[in-house]
Design a protein around this motif. Structure first.
Motif, PDB file in Angstrom:
ATOM      1  N   THR A  31      -2.443 -13.110   9.252  1.00  0.00           N
ATOM      2  CA  THR A  31      -1.469 -12.565  10.072  1.00  0.00           C
ATOM      3  C   THR A  31      -0.224 -11.650   9.699  1.00  0.00           C
ATOM      4  N   TYR A  32       0.602 -12.428   8.781  1.00  0.00           N
ATOM      5  CA  TYR A  32       1.596 -11.708   8.214  1.00  0.00           C
ATOM      6  C   TYR A  32       1.316 -10.595   7.171  1.00  0.00           C
ATOM      7  N   ARG A  78      -1.416  -8.639   7.253  1.00  0.00           N
ATOM      8  CA  ARG A  78      -1.838  -7.718   8.132  1.00  0.00           C
ATOM      9  C   ARG A  78      -0.867  -6.857   8.824  1.00  0.00           C
ATOM     10  N   ARG A  79       0.483  -7.511   9.021  1.00  0.00           N
ATOM     11  CA  ARG A  79       1.367  -7.037   9.881  1.00  0.00           C
ATOM     12  C   ARG A  79       2.390  -6.062   8.634  1.00  0.00           C
ATOM     13  N   HIS A  80       2.338  -6.538   7.453  1.00  0.00           N
ATOM     14  CA  HIS A  80       2.829  -6.001   6.501  1.00  0.00           C
ATOM     15  C   HIS A  80       2.303  -4.658   5.993  1.00  0.00           C
ATOM     16  N   THR A  83      -0.042  -3.219   7.806  1.00  0.00           N
ATOM     17  CA  THR A  83      -0.023  -2.149   8.819  1.00  0.00           C
ATOM     18  C   THR A  83       1.318  -1.258   8.973  1.00  0.00           C
ATOM     19  N   ASP A  84       2.209  -2.051   8.630  1.00  0.00           N
ATOM     20  CA  ASP A  84       3.691  -1.282   8.840  1.00  0.00           C
ATOM     21  C   ASP A  84       3.661  -0.182   7.830  1.00  0.00           C
ATOM     22  N   HIS A 107       8.495 -11.003  20.155  1.00  0.00           N
ATOM     23  CA  HIS A 107       8.993 -10.872  18.807  1.00  0.00           C
ATOM     24  C   HIS A 107       9.777 -12.198  18.701  1.00  0.00           C
ATOM     25  N   GLU A 148       9.048  -8.066   5.240  1.00  0.00           N
ATOM     26  CA  GLU A 148       8.296  -9.478   5.819  1.00  0.00           C
ATOM     27  C   GLU A 148       8.344 -10.681   4.881  1.00  0.00           C
TER      28      GLU A 148
END
Ligand SMILES: [Zn+2]
Lengths: 252, 162
Positions: free
Chosen positions: A135-136, A138-140, A142-143, B119, B137
């Motif tokens: 999940t992290y 993918r977020r990274h 994607t950003d 968030h 992140e």
């Protein structure tokens, strides 16, 4: 192939995907464009290495020939590896690394989500654990696709070029062979064709926000399920396996 | 009754083991001790769970638990690791959260709160401002992200919510 052989092969695919991509990301250590990314890429690589260990340990137990995670990682030749061709492709520039990462993260997120409902409890546990990490990841990625695609003219051009270059490696993620079919029939594995719509939806949204153009499906290469790899895998293994092969009983 | 007393004993010994990466936290604060089992023969099994799959601290923690038990005269034990159900930051104790914040690491949002807000609403551990921005992140260890405070301008680590 017996059911047991098929489960072994299925676990190798999962483990090899994580291990080879993790190894690729480790190559960025000390070379990333900025410190934060050096930390990010190596942390993601470490997560992938941890996932690979869980899958390969399980694979070794299923096989029942006394091979542990290290034996499987360090003493198999290219034809015995089952990772997607996408993941062994060279890092290239940062855009190429992020394109590879983004398309795989988007796929892996959906695959782990489905695998967490596997009838095989151990596999479901590994997937549930890994999903939190993915999940992290993918977020990274994607950003970065959005930031570079919708960035300067130069970053946009590089990001688009990277996506075009890797596009033909993506269809392999959604292939199914006899092993996949058997695993789905047993309630153990994931029907990856069923993930396609959700994957397309996510990827299309991100590409649109990034002002990037989704390439035409004009070419594709595959072969990993039969152990047919690009030349790049041999070089990865040569580096990764050198030490344990040269000094088989080496200890820290 | 004897078994119960012994059990509490093991628990208090384990509470002395620190997280090697965030040494203000004990492994009990971190919520990674899943359970303690005691066999009729007196053999103790400590069942722990890893935080992240690739966390290099996991093996150090197992070695530290073994050392701490031996130091306190417990010799017949085994340490097992279980991954399911997967560890969540909601298992970090209230005491653990307080220690993190005092140490300058923003504690993780609870999963319920993060879902409600959409968030994670990270609060600066220095000035308590909510006006914070994510720098990356990923941070110095798998479990942390890098943030900066837009009010007091201090950079800080945030313990990610998983
Ligand atoms: Zn502040």
């Amino acid at each position: 192939m017996t059911d047991n052989d098929m489960l072994f092969d299925y676990l190798l695919r999962l483990g090899d995907n994580s291990l080879i991509l993790g190894q690729r990301l480790a190559e960025w250590c000390g070379h990333a464009p900025m410190l934060e990314e050096d930390l990010a890429l190596t942390n993601i690589g470490l997560d992938l290495l941890g996932q690979a260990r869980m899958f390969l340990s399980y694979a070794g137990e299923v096989e029942g020939k006394g091979r542990d995670e290290d034996r499987l990682a360090y003493f198999r030749d290219t034809k015995d590896w089952r990772n997607l061709l996408l993941l062994e492709q060279p890092n290239g520039d940062f855009a190429a690394t992020m394109a590879r990462q983004f398309f795989f993260d988007s796929f892996q997120y959906l695959q782990f989500e489905a695998l967490a409902r596997s009838s095989d409890e151990r596999l479901a546990g590994i997937a549930a654990k890994s999903l939190k990490e993915t999940t992290y990841h993918r977020r990274h990625s994607t950003d970065w696709i959005i930031r570079l695609g919708d960035g300067t003219d130069e970053s946009h051009e590089k990001m688009q070029r990277a996506i075009d270059a890797i596009w033909g490696y993506l269809p392999e993620m959604f292939d199914m062979d006899a092993v996949d079919d058997a695993m789905v029939a047993d309630g153990i594995g994931v029907d990856v064709t069923a993930l396609r719509t959700a994957w397309d939806g996510y990827v299309n949204d991100v590409l649109a926000e990034a002002t990037l153009i989704r390439p035409e499906d004009s070419w594709s290469v595959r072969g990993s399920r039969d152990g047919k790899h690009s030349e790049h895998l041999g070089y990865i293994l040569a580096e990764m396996q050198f030490l344990p092969r040269a000094y088989p009983d080496a200890k820290w | 009754m004897v078994a119960l007393a012994a059990h509490e004993d093991i628990e208090s010994i384990l509470a002395l083991v620190k997280d090697p990466e965030i040494p203000v936290l004990s492994i009990a604060d971190l919520g990674i001790i899943r359970r303690i089992e005691e066999g009729e023969d007196g053999r103790v099994a400590v069942v722990i769970t890893p935080t992240y799959s690739g966390c290099p601290a996991t093996e150090v923690i197992e070695a530290d638990i073994a050392d701490m038990l031996k130091l306190h005269g417990v010799s017949d034990f085994e340490i097992r690791s279980e991954i399911s159900p997967a560890w969540t930051t909601d298992w970090i104790t209230a005491e653990g959260r307080r220690k993190l914040e005092e140490y300058g690491i923003a504690p993780p949002a609870s999963k319920g709160k993060a879902a409600l807000l959409g968030h994670e609403g990270v609060i600066c551990p220095q000035c308590k401002s909510t006006n914070t921005d994510r720098v990356s992140e990923f941070g110095s260890t798998a479990c942390k992200a890098q943030y900066k405070c837009l009010d007091c301008l201090e950079p800080f680590d945030y313990f990610k919510c998983v």
